[in-house]
Design a protein around this motif. Sequence first.
Motif, PDB file in Angstrom:
ATOM      1  N   ALA A 171     -66.136 -76.465 -96.109  1.00 52.52           N
ATOM      2  CA  ALA A 171     -64.920 -77.126 -95.647  1.00 52.52           C
ATOM      3  C   ALA A 171     -63.840 -76.141 -95.221  1.00 52.52           C
ATOM      4  O   ALA A 171     -62.872 -76.528 -94.560  1.00 52.52           O
ATOM      5  CB  ALA A 171     -64.375 -78.032 -96.754  1.00 52.52           C
ATOM      6  N   THR A 172     -63.998 -74.866 -95.591  1.00 48.73           N
ATOM      7  CA  THR A 172     -62.914 -73.921 -95.346  1.00 48.73           C
ATOM      8  C   THR A 172     -63.281 -72.723 -94.480  1.00 48.73           C
ATOM      9  O   THR A 172     -62.516 -72.332 -93.605  1.00 48.73           O
ATOM     10  CB  THR A 172     -62.364 -73.404 -96.688  1.00 48.73           C
ATOM     11  OG1 THR A 172     -63.444 -72.834 -97.457  1.00 48.73           O
ATOM     12  CG2 THR A 172     -61.729 -74.533 -97.491  1.00 48.73           C
TER      13      THR A 172
ATOM     14  N   LEU B  16     -63.324 -79.140 -85.472  1.00 55.30           N
ATOM     15  CA  LEU B  16     -63.980 -80.255 -86.143  1.00 55.30           C
ATOM     16  C   LEU B  16     -65.500 -80.173 -85.987  1.00 55.30           C
ATOM     17  O   LEU B  16     -66.255 -80.395 -86.931  1.00 55.30           O
ATOM     18  CB  LEU B  16     -63.471 -81.584 -85.587  1.00 55.30           C
ATOM     19  CG  LEU B  16     -64.037 -82.856 -86.243  1.00 55.30           C
ATOM     20  CD1 LEU B  16     -63.681 -82.900 -87.724  1.00 55.30           C
ATOM     21  CD2 LEU B  16     -63.509 -84.106 -85.535  1.00 55.30           C
TER      22      LEU B  16
ATOM     23  N   THR C  58     -66.861 -77.539 -88.300  1.00 56.92           N
ATOM     24  CA  THR C  58     -66.927 -78.028 -89.677  1.00 56.92           C
ATOM     25  C   THR C  58     -68.110 -78.972 -89.866  1.00 56.92           C
ATOM     26  O   THR C  58     -68.810 -78.918 -90.884  1.00 56.92           O
ATOM     27  CB  THR C  58     -65.623 -78.766 -90.047  1.00 56.92           C
ATOM     28  OG1 THR C  58     -64.524 -77.869 -89.890  1.00 56.92           O
ATOM     29  CG2 THR C  58     -65.666 -79.269 -91.483  1.00 56.92           C
TER      30      THR C  58
ATOM     31  N   THR D 241     -61.414 -81.483 -96.248  1.00 54.08           N
ATOM     32  CA  THR D 241     -61.307 -81.508 -94.789  1.00 54.08           C
ATOM     33  C   THR D 241     -60.237 -82.494 -94.333  1.00 54.08           C
ATOM     34  O   THR D 241     -59.451 -82.203 -93.430  1.00 54.08           O
ATOM     35  CB  THR D 241     -62.666 -81.903 -94.171  1.00 54.08           C
ATOM     36  OG1 THR D 241     -63.648 -80.942 -94.558  1.00 54.08           O
ATOM     37  CG2 THR D 241     -62.587 -81.942 -92.654  1.00 54.08           C
TER      38      THR D 241
ATOM     39  N   THR E  84     -56.669 -81.040 -94.835  1.00 47.93           N
ATOM     40  CA  THR E  84     -56.291 -79.932 -93.953  1.00 47.93           C
ATOM     41  C   THR E  84     -56.274 -80.336 -92.492  1.00 47.93           C
ATOM     42  O   THR E  84     -55.371 -79.942 -91.743  1.00 47.93           O
ATOM     43  CB  THR E  84     -57.246 -78.743 -94.145  1.00 47.93           C
ATOM     44  OG1 THR E  84     -58.602 -79.180 -93.930  1.00 47.93           O
ATOM     45  CG2 THR E  84     -57.139 -78.164 -95.540  1.00 47.93           C
ATOM     46  N   LYS E  85     -57.245 -81.147 -92.049  1.00 48.10           N
ATOM     47  CA  LYS E  85     -57.369 -81.481 -90.632  1.00 48.10           C
ATOM     48  C   LYS E  85     -56.531 -82.697 -90.223  1.00 48.10           C
ATOM     49  O   LYS E  85     -55.990 -82.735 -89.117  1.00 48.10           O
ATOM     50  CB  LYS E  85     -58.836 -81.748 -90.273  1.00 48.10           C
ATOM     51  CG  LYS E  85     -59.787 -80.598 -90.599  1.00 48.10           C
ATOM     52  CD  LYS E  85     -59.454 -79.352 -89.809  1.00 48.10           C
ATOM     53  CE  LYS E  85     -60.542 -78.279 -89.959  1.00 48.10           C
ATOM     54  NZ  LYS E  85     -60.751 -77.801 -91.329  1.00 48.10           N
TER      55      LYS E  85
ATOM     56  N   LYS F  81     -54.799 -76.072 -97.745  1.00 50.20           N
ATOM     57  CA  LYS F  81     -56.094 -76.345 -98.380  1.00 50.20           C
ATOM     58  C   LYS F  81     -56.033 -76.124 -99.889  1.00 50.20           C
ATOM     59  O   LYS F  81     -56.816 -76.703-100.647  1.00 50.20           O
ATOM     60  CB  LYS F  81     -57.182 -75.472 -97.759  1.00 50.20           C
ATOM     61  CG  LYS F  81     -56.978 -73.976 -97.921  1.00 50.20           C
ATOM     62  CD  LYS F  81     -58.045 -73.194 -97.167  1.00 50.20           C
ATOM     63  CE  LYS F  81     -57.818 -71.688 -97.267  1.00 50.20           C
ATOM     64  NZ  LYS F  81     -58.791 -70.919 -96.466  1.00 50.20           N
TER      65      LYS F  81
ATOM     66  N   THR G 151     -66.920 -87.681 -91.705  1.00 47.49           N
ATOM     67  CA  THR G 151     -66.297 -86.908 -90.626  1.00 47.49           C
ATOM     68  C   THR G 151     -66.517 -87.583 -89.275  1.00 47.49           C
ATOM     69  O   THR G 151     -65.601 -87.658 -88.444  1.00 47.49           O
ATOM     70  CB  THR G 151     -66.865 -85.480 -90.599  1.00 47.49           C
ATOM     71  OG1 THR G 151     -66.725 -84.890 -91.897  1.00 47.49           O
ATOM     72  CG2 THR G 151     -66.126 -84.608 -89.595  1.00 47.49           C
TER      73      THR G 151
END
Length: 443
Positions: A42-43, A56, A59, A269, A272-273, A279, A394
């Motif tokens: 995720a990071t 995206l 990820t 995710t 942060t997104k 995060k 996602t």
Amino acid sequence: MTEPSKATTAGDKRSLKRAFVASLSGTTLEYYDFAAYSVASATILGKLFFPSSDELASTMLAFSTYAVGYVSRPLGGFLFGRLGDILGRKQVLVATLLLTGIATCLIGVLPTHSAVGGFAPVLLVVLRFAQGVGVGGEWGGAVLLSSEFGDPKKRGFWASAAQIGPPAGTLLANGVLTLLAVVLTTAQFESWGWRLAFLLSGVLVIFGLWLRLKLEETPVFREIVKRDEKPKAPVGEVLRQEPRALITGILVRICPDVLYSMFTVFVLTYMTKQLHLPKSQGTIAVMIGSGFQLFLMPAFGALSDRISRRTMYLAGTILAAAWPFLFFPLAATKSFFAIIVGVVVALAIHALLYGPQAALITEQFSPRLRYTGSSLAYTLAGVVGGAVAPLIFTALLAEYGTWTVVAAYLAFTGVLTLVGVLLARKPYTAAEEAALIGAAARA
């Protein structure tokens, strides 16, 4: 058929305590490995192994590799599950520990995409596959290691040793990665710091191996050997003789798996997104929630020895399906306190399900087929549950741009788990288990 001896049903207290610690330490290692990869996916891993101008998409590719670790679990369940019913619990658990630990250490020394190009993600997938095979064979044996030394009337508590592994591993992995991110600069962390989290698993392997090599075989398996009633083809016997148990075991795992993926992987995710929050806030919330789970898992396991595991599971599944509809509006406030509360409550609900889960699943199967049956149920559920959950979350968020479809997906998995709970049978008594060892072999 005579009843097993007191040692067989209750187990030696010293051996029982050793088995509890060995089960806990082994699953902690294996879920530390998985959690370290989950957080890194995720990071940082998307950027290093799947570089793309679309963050995206990068990820999602990292999460695809995360899913490989779940997809490979049935192979581990098939291979090590049958060996556990034929060769014994102890020998197989030593092998699964080594496989997962070595694969994780090797991830820590992998070259990235910038160094070797497309070869880097291929190597990552191979090692992730090996991790999954090891974990697929670990869970069923770890549960039996502690529960088969204990009194069947207290199986919920003793079997919870293996269940504490995921929050303990998650807490440890998040703690290590957060510490590294704090003490190192961003450039240092992305260059070599993240590797330390994977290399540290070598220490846990040595400790877990030392514990497991000192253990005796479980009383239940010794009884099966004594009676010369080991299964010759355990996978086939499970499919022919105990299909209801297998279906039940698969269904009751799906919703808890998806819930856990949502609140330990996807939430990082999303924060942060979508919410554009640091995060570190997500990892801190997960760490606090995991800390509570360390105590809630055995507590709920013990509670399930006093009241019906099915009743607890029904309540927990309904709460799991409902909670995301409250969590996401809470998270939208961007209040750090609200996010912590939301994640802690979610992981407490997961503990309500996961604490009794090991006992609920293993007691569906007769003693001589428990390793195989439990492993297959655990790993097959992982493929349709936790493996694809981060990807589905996602993708749904990217397609519809709203959290409601994400929450609806979790609610759908809750319906599947409710069906499994309704199919579950009551646990066998000690006397029934003794009879089943011989009856199943003659069937």
